[in-house]
Write a protein that holds these residues in place. Structure first.
Motif, PDB file in Angstrom:
ATOM      1  N   ARG A  95      57.857   6.828 -11.712  1.00  0.00           N
ATOM      2  CA  ARG A  95      58.526   6.406 -10.667  1.00  0.00           C
ATOM      3  C   ARG A  95      59.715   5.559 -10.469  1.00  0.00           C
ATOM      4  O   ARG A  95      60.376   5.508  -9.647  1.00  0.00           O
ATOM      5  CB  ARG A  95      57.194   5.725  -9.753  1.00  0.00           C
ATOM      6  CG  ARG A  95      56.317   6.779  -9.068  1.00  0.00           C
ATOM      7  CD  ARG A  95      55.116   6.259  -8.670  1.00  0.00           C
ATOM      8  NE  ARG A  95      54.089   6.865  -7.616  1.00  0.00           N
ATOM      9  CZ  ARG A  95      54.382   7.298  -6.625  1.00  0.00           C
ATOM     10  NH1 ARG A  95      55.421   6.934  -5.886  1.00  0.00           N
ATOM     11  NH2 ARG A  95      53.808   8.283  -5.883  1.00  0.00           N
ATOM     12  N   LYS A 100      58.964  14.101  -9.084  1.00  0.00           N
ATOM     13  CA  LYS A 100      58.321  13.230 -10.026  1.00  0.00           C
ATOM     14  C   LYS A 100      58.027  14.291 -11.359  1.00  0.00           C
ATOM     15  O   LYS A 100      57.474  15.177 -11.087  1.00  0.00           O
ATOM     16  CB  LYS A 100      57.024  12.723  -9.705  1.00  0.00           C
ATOM     17  CG  LYS A 100      57.335  11.332  -8.756  1.00  0.00           C
ATOM     18  CD  LYS A 100      55.956  10.616  -8.552  1.00  0.00           C
ATOM     19  CE  LYS A 100      55.061  11.203  -7.514  1.00  0.00           C
ATOM     20  NZ  LYS A 100      55.499  11.088  -6.134  1.00  0.00           N
ATOM     21  N   ARG A 118      59.038   6.673  -2.392  1.00  0.00           N
ATOM     22  CA  ARG A 118      60.308   7.163  -1.412  1.00  0.00           C
ATOM     23  C   ARG A 118      60.019   6.054  -0.100  1.00  0.00           C
ATOM     24  O   ARG A 118      61.261   5.637   0.179  1.00  0.00           O
ATOM     25  CB  ARG A 118      60.252   8.611  -1.026  1.00  0.00           C
ATOM     26  CG  ARG A 118      60.848   9.350  -2.485  1.00  0.00           C
ATOM     27  CD  ARG A 118      60.729  10.671  -1.853  1.00  0.00           C
ATOM     28  NE  ARG A 118      59.294  11.363  -1.895  1.00  0.00           N
ATOM     29  CZ  ARG A 118      59.023  12.485  -1.569  1.00  0.00           C
ATOM     30  NH1 ARG A 118      60.093  13.309  -0.689  1.00  0.00           N
ATOM     31  NH2 ARG A 118      57.842  13.157  -1.543  1.00  0.00           N
ATOM     32  N   ASP A 174      52.252   2.248  -1.109  1.00  0.00           N
ATOM     33  CA  ASP A 174      53.455   2.364  -0.107  1.00  0.00           C
ATOM     34  C   ASP A 174      52.755   1.831   1.359  1.00  0.00           C
ATOM     35  O   ASP A 174      53.552   2.229   2.274  1.00  0.00           O
ATOM     36  CB  ASP A 174      54.205   3.569  -0.166  1.00  0.00           C
ATOM     37  CG  ASP A 174      53.291   4.780   0.069  1.00  0.00           C
ATOM     38  OD1 ASP A 174      52.300   4.750   0.585  1.00  0.00           O
ATOM     39  OD2 ASP A 174      53.823   5.799  -0.050  1.00  0.00           O
ATOM     40  N   PHE A 228      64.239  10.113   5.269  1.00  0.00           N
ATOM     41  CA  PHE A 228      63.719  11.239   4.764  1.00  0.00           C
ATOM     42  C   PHE A 228      64.184  12.621   5.191  1.00  0.00           C
ATOM     43  O   PHE A 228      64.711  13.556   4.320  1.00  0.00           O
ATOM     44  CB  PHE A 228      62.166  11.416   5.049  1.00  0.00           C
ATOM     45  CG  PHE A 228      61.362  10.493   4.231  1.00  0.00           C
ATOM     46  CD1 PHE A 228      60.671  11.203   3.212  1.00  0.00           C
ATOM     47  CD2 PHE A 228      61.044   9.137   4.523  1.00  0.00           C
ATOM     48  CE1 PHE A 228      59.966  10.508   2.126  1.00  0.00           C
ATOM     49  CE2 PHE A 228      60.151   8.528   3.522  1.00  0.00           C
ATOM     50  CZ  PHE A 228      59.821   9.035   2.273  1.00  0.00           C
ATOM     51  N   ARG A 244      62.617   7.408 -11.493  1.00  0.00           N
ATOM     52  CA  ARG A 244      63.083   8.370 -10.383  1.00  0.00           C
ATOM     53  C   ARG A 244      63.634   7.572  -9.393  1.00  0.00           C
ATOM     54  O   ARG A 244      64.696   8.143  -8.832  1.00  0.00           O
ATOM     55  CB  ARG A 244      61.735   9.084 -10.184  1.00  0.00           C
ATOM     56  CG  ARG A 244      61.990   9.881  -8.627  1.00  0.00           C
ATOM     57  CD  ARG A 244      60.543   9.920  -8.229  1.00  0.00           C
ATOM     58  NE  ARG A 244      60.473  10.751  -7.164  1.00  0.00           N
ATOM     59  CZ  ARG A 244      59.583  10.753  -6.257  1.00  0.00           C
ATOM     60  NH1 ARG A 244      58.909   9.475  -5.898  1.00  0.00           N
ATOM     61  NH2 ARG A 244      59.371  11.536  -5.107  1.00  0.00           N
ATOM     62  N   LYS A 264      53.456   4.180   9.003  1.00  0.00           N
ATOM     63  CA  LYS A 264      53.076   5.531   9.707  1.00  0.00           C
ATOM     64  C   LYS A 264      52.486   5.102  10.774  1.00  0.00           C
ATOM     65  O   LYS A 264      51.889   3.999  11.003  1.00  0.00           O
ATOM     66  CB  LYS A 264      52.113   6.237   8.818  1.00  0.00           C
ATOM     67  CG  LYS A 264      52.732   6.966   7.633  1.00  0.00           C
ATOM     68  CD  LYS A 264      51.851   7.946   7.032  1.00  0.00           C
ATOM     69  CE  LYS A 264      52.697   8.486   5.692  1.00  0.00           C
ATOM     70  NZ  LYS A 264      51.698   9.385   5.068  1.00  0.00           N
TER      71      LYS A 264
END
Ligand code: AMP
Length: 284
Positions: free
Chosen positions: A89, A157, A123, A4, A143, A92, A243
């Motif tokens: 994953r 998960k 996510r 990710d 989030f 989910r 990030k």
């Protein structure tokens, strides 16, 4: 971009070289698919490559990330677990989208898969697709309102208990390190109790220095490691644009990495180091 983050391992190597780092570790979620590219790029930039993985595990319905360094990619049980996690994953992600739809938030699976670009779906890919769809202004809001642990669209998960994750990494000849223990969602006490149990199962270190840890939290985990004979590591948890962290923002000294590797070697009953000998190609 094998999980990710938004940069490739080769781009990470170029950035690491620019920052003057001696090397870097690649710890994609539940895959070692980026190792080969990272290793080649590190060789070009004369960097040391530390092969790693961030294994998804679970504790009481909450996600626990266990880092594994120098695991043997030819170790079948770890490869099997990562294949299973990849399918998990995907399943989910669909469940999360169903929950979002029930909450009146439309987000397409195609968009999510486009963001994942073949990597294990996480996510952050869903959050990015939600931003594209205009249903949230940014990833953080996605989030906070929907996807974070315990939020309305959160789906855990199905993963190994964290203790078994540590044992698996150890069995694969790797050094297991508890990732960002200060982010443990149930508070510092729960994080400490978990780390104690993981230490008893063969944990080699804790990621004490992390961009999400304030100075006090980092000092707590460094002391925790010192008292239990664990290695305290540092990581920027660089994810490219996903990030704020800059690569090398937190860095582990070379001698600490050597100590970690020694800990792994001393503890493990290691299967052959297939990666360095090229015995078996990793396909996961
Ligand atoms: P997953 O593996 O799908 O559970 O997603 C884990 C990823 O989500 C990690 O890379 C985290 O950095 C990211 N993540 C978890 N919580 C947040 C949050 N509150 N804001 C932004 N990213 C987050």
């Amino acid at each position: 971009m094998f999980s990710d983050g938004t940069t490739t391992p080769a781009e990470n190597a170029a950035l690491a070289a620019r920052e003057g780092l001696a090397g870097f570790a690649l710890t994609d979620h539940d895959t070692v698919a980026g190792w080969e590219q990272a290793m080649e790029a590190c060789a070009r930039h004369r960097l040391t490559f530390v092969p790693g993985i961030e294994l998804s595990t679970e504790e009481g319905g909450f996600s626990v990330h266990v880092l594994g360094y120098w695991c043997d990619p030819g170790f079948d049980l770890l490869a099997d677990e990562c294949h299973r996690l990849r399918a998990e994953r995907s399943r989910r992600a669909e469940q999360i989208l169903e929950r979002l739809a029930a909450l009146g938030v439309a987000c397409s699976l195609e968009r999510v898969l486009a963001h994942a670009a073949g990597a294990p779906v996480g996510r952050p890919h869903i959050a990015a697709a939600m931003v594209d769809a205009g249903v949230v202004p940014d990833v953080r809001t996605a989030f906070d309102l929907y996807l974070g642990d315990g939020a309305p669209a959160y789906v855990p998960k199905r993963a190994l208990p964290a203790v078994d994750g540590v044992r698996l990494i150890r069995a694969a000849g790797g050094a297991a390190v508890l990732a960002h223990p200060g982010l443990e969602s149930r508070g510092a006490g729960a994080g400490t109790a978990l780390a104690e149990r993981l230490a008893a199962a063969g944990l080699a270190g804790v990621e004490a220095d992390h961009p999400a840890h304030d100075a006090e939290t980092a000092a707590f985990w460094r002391a925790f490691a010192r008292e239990r004979g664990l290695v305290a590591t540092a990581a920027s948890d660089f994810h490219g644009d996903r990030k704020d962290a800059r690569i090398g923002e937190r860095a582990t000294p070379v001698r600490t990495i050597e100590a970690l590797r020694e800990a792994a070697t001393a503890m493990a009953d290691p299967p052959a180091a297939a990666w360095s000998r090229g015995r078996k190609e990793a396909t996961w």
